[in-house]
Design an enzyme around this catalytic site. Sequence first.
Site, PDB file in Angstrom:
ATOM      1  N   TYR A  64     -27.150 -84.175   6.995  1.00  0.00           N
ATOM      2  CA  TYR A  64     -26.842 -84.664   8.157  1.00  0.00           C
ATOM      3  C   TYR A  64     -26.462 -83.821   9.318  1.00  0.00           C
ATOM      4  O   TYR A  64     -25.943 -84.123  10.534  1.00  0.00           O
ATOM      5  CB  TYR A  64     -25.848 -86.042   8.342  1.00  0.00           C
ATOM      6  CG  TYR A  64     -26.387 -87.123   7.353  1.00  0.00           C
ATOM      7  CD1 TYR A  64     -26.927 -88.125   7.655  1.00  0.00           C
ATOM      8  CD2 TYR A  64     -26.003 -87.055   6.088  1.00  0.00           C
ATOM      9  CE1 TYR A  64     -27.520 -89.161   6.800  1.00  0.00           C
ATOM     10  CE2 TYR A  64     -26.140 -88.088   5.090  1.00  0.00           C
ATOM     11  CZ  TYR A  64     -26.932 -89.027   5.449  1.00  0.00           C
ATOM     12  OH  TYR A  64     -27.438 -90.116   4.637  1.00  0.00           O
TER      13      TYR A  64
ATOM     14  N   THR B 182     -21.878 -80.293 -11.602  1.00  0.00           N
ATOM     15  CA  THR B 182     -23.224 -80.428 -10.702  1.00  0.00           C
ATOM     16  C   THR B 182     -24.386 -79.507 -11.463  1.00  0.00           C
ATOM     17  O   THR B 182     -23.887 -78.521 -12.356  1.00  0.00           O
ATOM     18  CB  THR B 182     -22.846 -79.651  -9.400  1.00  0.00           C
ATOM     19  OG1 THR B 182     -24.117 -79.867  -8.817  1.00  0.00           O
ATOM     20  CG2 THR B 182     -22.542 -78.467  -9.593  1.00  0.00           C
TER      21      THR B 182
ATOM     22  N   PHE C 139     -27.994 -78.541   6.201  1.00  0.00           N
ATOM     23  CA  PHE C 139     -28.706 -79.323   5.484  1.00  0.00           C
ATOM     24  C   PHE C 139     -28.131 -80.786   5.873  1.00  0.00           C
ATOM     25  O   PHE C 139     -27.306 -80.746   6.465  1.00  0.00           O
ATOM     26  CB  PHE C 139     -28.436 -79.300   3.944  1.00  0.00           C
ATOM     27  CG  PHE C 139     -27.160 -79.535   3.576  1.00  0.00           C
ATOM     28  CD1 PHE C 139     -25.938 -78.557   3.745  1.00  0.00           C
ATOM     29  CD2 PHE C 139     -26.838 -80.559   2.843  1.00  0.00           C
ATOM     30  CE1 PHE C 139     -24.904 -79.161   3.062  1.00  0.00           C
ATOM     31  CE2 PHE C 139     -25.610 -81.175   2.319  1.00  0.00           C
ATOM     32  CZ  PHE C 139     -24.677 -80.203   2.450  1.00  0.00           C
TER      33      PHE C 139
ATOM     34  N   LYS D 195     -19.061 -72.946  10.065  1.00  0.00           N
ATOM     35  CA  LYS D 195     -18.930 -74.320   9.317  1.00  0.00           C
ATOM     36  C   LYS D 195     -17.991 -74.228   8.130  1.00  0.00           C
ATOM     37  O   LYS D 195     -17.371 -75.267   8.231  1.00  0.00           O
ATOM     38  CB  LYS D 195     -20.445 -74.423   8.679  1.00  0.00           C
ATOM     39  CG  LYS D 195     -20.581 -75.882   8.235  1.00  0.00           C
ATOM     40  CD  LYS D 195     -21.905 -76.582   7.791  1.00  0.00           C
ATOM     41  CE  LYS D 195     -21.636 -77.778   6.800  1.00  0.00           C
ATOM     42  NZ  LYS D 195     -22.927 -78.119   6.305  1.00  0.00           N
TER      43      LYS D 195
ATOM     44  N   ASP E 121     -17.326 -84.630  -4.122  1.00  0.00           N
ATOM     45  CA  ASP E 121     -18.051 -85.621  -3.751  1.00  0.00           C
ATOM     46  C   ASP E 121     -18.082 -85.917  -2.342  1.00  0.00           C
ATOM     47  O   ASP E 121     -16.529 -85.674  -1.796  1.00  0.00           O
ATOM     48  CB  ASP E 121     -17.972 -87.084  -4.503  1.00  0.00           C
ATOM     49  CG  ASP E 121     -18.998 -88.241  -4.458  1.00  0.00           C
ATOM     50  OD1 ASP E 121     -19.891 -87.632  -4.737  1.00  0.00           O
ATOM     51  OD2 ASP E 121     -18.895 -89.048  -3.734  1.00  0.00           O
TER      52      ASP E 121
END
Length: 190
Positions: free
Chosen positions: A149, A9, A147, A170, A68
């Site tokens: 959705y 990335t 961030f 989270k 991904d």
Amino acid sequence: MTKLLVVATGNPGKLKEMQAYLQDTPWELTLKPPELDVEETGDTFAANACLKASQVAQATGNWAIADDSGLQVDALNGAPGVYSARYGSNDAERIARVLRELGDTSQRQAQFVCAVAIATPDGAIALETQGVCSGEILFAPRGNSGFGYDPIFYVPEMQLTYAEMTPEQKRKISHRGKAFLEVLQKLGNG
Ligand code: IMP
């Protein structure tokens, strides 16, 4: 002994997040060279993660890791899926598009999926895994954290949206958290 692991990335935020997940392993994580770009041409999260890990490993001659991820909405036949990042030109547009396409249907089931792949320096896939978090798409956004959705993704077991959770909450239940737990278990057992 520390081992170098190139993260496929260009996003320093993603590097930091992976460093946090893999902090108790012998791997030292580093960003891929900026000029090295891999197109995400796969039609599954797993295919894209493998593609990125493999190409970055081969190009750098090091071990490489890639992830991904995206959102699959059942009533939209799995969309936005691998197109999650490209479903609109910013987060607000992407959220508005999902809500518009769902309309007032009561079929709101969805899941976030995160695939992770690690490749050896010759490009062979050494480890591949996936984490899933099931939830529902709300009728309107709720919460300000996170961030993408996050504000429309409600997790019934927590009675919160991703955007209403603390980063720690989270991490524990998210698709990415679950995928990296698997990575850690597999690395530990390997
Ligand atoms: P990528 O895995 O970096 O290609 O990200 C795919 C896209 O999926 C992101 O740009 C977001 O739109 C969405 N996405 C992935 N994970 C999350 C998440 O934890 N919350 C909200 N959106 C996410």
